[in-house]
Design an enzyme around this catalytic site. Structure first.
Site, PDB file in Angstrom:
ATOM      1  CG  HIS A 124      -1.908   0.982   1.388  1.00  0.00           C
ATOM      2  ND1 HIS A 124      -1.648   2.278   1.783  1.00  0.00           N
ATOM      3  CD2 HIS A 124      -3.250   0.921   1.179  1.00  0.00           C
ATOM      4  CE1 HIS A 124      -2.780   2.957   1.819  1.00  0.00           C
ATOM      5  NE2 HIS A 124      -3.772   2.164   1.458  1.00  0.00           N
ATOM      6  CD  GLN A 204      -6.580  -4.541   3.888  1.00  0.00           C
ATOM      7  OE1 GLN A 204      -7.473  -5.363   4.084  1.00  0.00           O
ATOM      8  NE2 GLN A 204      -6.828  -3.273   3.660  1.00  0.00           N
ATOM      9  CE  LYS A 227      -6.985  -0.122   6.169  1.00  0.00           C
ATOM     10  NZ  LYS A 227      -7.816   0.230   5.014  1.00  0.00           N
TER      11      LYS A 227
HETATM   12  C1  LIG Z   1      -2.118  -2.888   3.538  1.00  0.00           C
HETATM   13  C2  LIG Z   1      -2.470  -1.513   4.044  1.00  0.00           C
HETATM   14  N1  LIG Z   1      -1.546  -0.826   4.713  1.00  0.00           N
HETATM   15  C3  LIG Z   1      -1.793   0.403   5.202  1.00  0.00           C
HETATM   16  C4  LIG Z   1      -3.017   1.000   5.017  1.00  0.00           C
HETATM   17  C5  LIG Z   1      -3.257   2.365   5.570  1.00  0.00           C
HETATM   18  O1  LIG Z   1      -4.208   2.344   6.575  1.00  0.00           O
HETATM   19  P1  LIG Z   1      -4.746   3.713   7.214  1.00  0.00           P
HETATM   20  O2  LIG Z   1      -5.234   4.547   6.068  1.00  0.00           O
HETATM   21  O3  LIG Z   1      -5.830   3.266   8.117  1.00  0.00           O
HETATM   22  O4  LIG Z   1      -3.605   4.330   7.933  1.00  0.00           O
HETATM   23  C6  LIG Z   1      -4.006   0.323   4.315  1.00  0.00           C
HETATM   24  C7  LIG Z   1      -5.328   0.945   4.048  1.00  0.00           C
HETATM   25  O5  LIG Z   1      -6.054   0.551   3.173  1.00  0.00           O
HETATM   26  C8  LIG Z   1      -3.728  -0.973   3.819  1.00  0.00           C
HETATM   27  O6  LIG Z   1      -4.650  -1.670   3.146  1.00  0.00           O
END
Ligand SMILES: Cc1ncc(COP(=O)(O)O)c(C=O)c1O
Length: 407
Positions: A124, A204, A227
């Protein structure tokens, strides 16, 4: 035979019981954010009804009570992920802030010119951009572990990329686009044989697989509350005490200090050294209720039910013939990315929404991965334990409609 209490569970989630575009809402965007059970909603309103105040500093009753709940939740998180000490549990805004904290503080202390940080092509943006920007500042380099066509990490390539310049490895436990569950234990033990620390992005995986810091033995681990059925704006950074002690604070201000004079400051002990300013207390109350909910249901029970949903959806989509599933790894969390024939994912998403079904379309904040597959985007349906096979049937009907319209 064990019966999954799906109707009772669905009753706990008020948001699910509404009409969207004249259809009962089907919520398949759980990888972006999960819905909240009434227990979490009540924990937040209960905090404001009876406990609201600033924590740690007050001598009065409310401050004591809220501080006890806040610190009690830190211990609960410690037990939930089986960390050695509650000093290793830092409250953050979420996975993004946790990774930024490590990139900034670890980078300042341990990364210098010519060094390398190893991540994977399926990360991500939250687990790419902080490293990329820190490496630009330190004149270091980010290297990417490639994947196989089915979305599994290329572990031979991983081993070849590790060298004496590698100062940290940061990989996701599970991909938000492919669903792939990575062999993180193997990565960690290989990295440790060269004394290289590893950060695992658990954003995730935490709500599907749980996590065990003692078993994984990673050096840093992070996730977001929203999440995993908790509120937005609260998350966790786990770090081994030896690293959290060694690296400098991330933000400066109240709470993270012991003493302040005009020209000097001494920093607070762990975990407060990394918690500058007034924290998200309501978020911590909500996180407490969310963890209780997951523990009541049981992570094994959740995993079994979600695997059934994944298998059911995969079989149905495969049977349609011209659906290309992106990400067919052996080990997956309960999400499916796909291309609906030659219809653009965005067009498909609009029609699917008209039928009351929330899916996500786009690059899913993983542009390097989408480029790697040479595709414009995907449609992603991500399932939680409150979803049903009947809802998946509705998605299949919607996709048939998409194909009829754009035929
Ligand atoms: C694999 C992964 N890492 C990090 C994030 C970032 O999460 P956040 O926006 O809650 O900080 C996400 C969000 O979709 C994600 O899917």
């Amino acid at each position: 035979m064990e019966i999954f209490p799906i109707q009772k569970i669905r009753e706990d989630f008020p948001i699910l019981h509404q009409m969207v575009n004249n259809h009962p809402l089907v919520y398949f965007d759980n990888a972006a954010s999960t819905q909240k059970p009434i227990q979490v909603i009540k924990a937040i309103s209960g905090y404001y009804e009876t406990d609201n105040c600033n924590i740690h500093r007050g001598v009065h009753f409310l401050s004591h009570r809220a501080t006890e709940s806040f610190e009690g939740t830190r211990k609960m998180v410690q037990r939930f992920i089986n960390a050695a000490s509650s000093n290793e549990i830092i409250f953050t805004k979420g996975a993004t802030e946790s990774i930024n904290l490590v990139a900034s503080s670890f980078g300042k202390k341990y990364i210098s010119s010519g060094d390398e940080v190893l991540i994977s092509i399926m990360e991500h943006h939250s687990n790419i951009v902080p490293w990329q920007q820190m490496c630009i500042e330190q004149n270091a380099k980010v290297k990417f572990i490639p994947i196989h066509e089915n979305g599994e990490l290329d572990m031979d390539a991983f081993r070849k990329l590790v060298n004496e310049k590698t100062k940290l490895i940061a990989v996701t436990h599970a991909s938000n686009v492919l669903g792939t569950v990575n062999p993180v234990k193997e990565i960690i033990s290989y990295a440790h044989s060269f004394n290289i620390p590893v950060l695992i992005d658990g954003a995730q995986s935490i709500s599907h697989l749980g996590s065990d810091m003692h078993d994984l033995d990673c050096d840093f681990y992070c996730f977001s509350g929203h999440k995993m059925y908790a509120p937005m704006g609260i998350g966790i950074l786990y770090g081994k005490e030896k690293y959290l002690e060694a690296i400098p604070p991330y933000q400066m201000g109240g709470e993270m200090i012991k003493t302040v004079h005009k020209d000097t400051t001494t920093f607070n002990d762990l975990p407060f050294k990394f918690e500058a300013g007034t924290p998200n207390v309501e978020g911590v109350y909500g996180l407490h209720a969310a963890i209780l909910y997951l523990q009541d249901l049981g992570m094994d029970t959740i995993r079994k039910y979600e695997t059934k949903l994944l298998d059911y959806a995969t079989n149905k989509l495969t049977a349609m013939g011209d659906i290309r599933i992106i990400g067919t790894a052996k080990e997956k969390t309960s999400l499916i990315s796909f291309l609906p024939g030659n219809v653009h994912p965005y067009d498909a998403g609009v029609i699917i929404d008209k039928m009351g079904i929330a899916v996500r379309t786009g690059h899913h904040c993983a542009m390097p991965l989408i480029e790697w597959y040479k595709i414009p985007a995907t449609v992603r349906a991500s399932f939680a334990f409150y979803n049903t096979m009947e809802e998946i049937d509705l998605l299949i009907e919607a996709i048939i409609k998409v194909k009829n319209i754009f035929g």
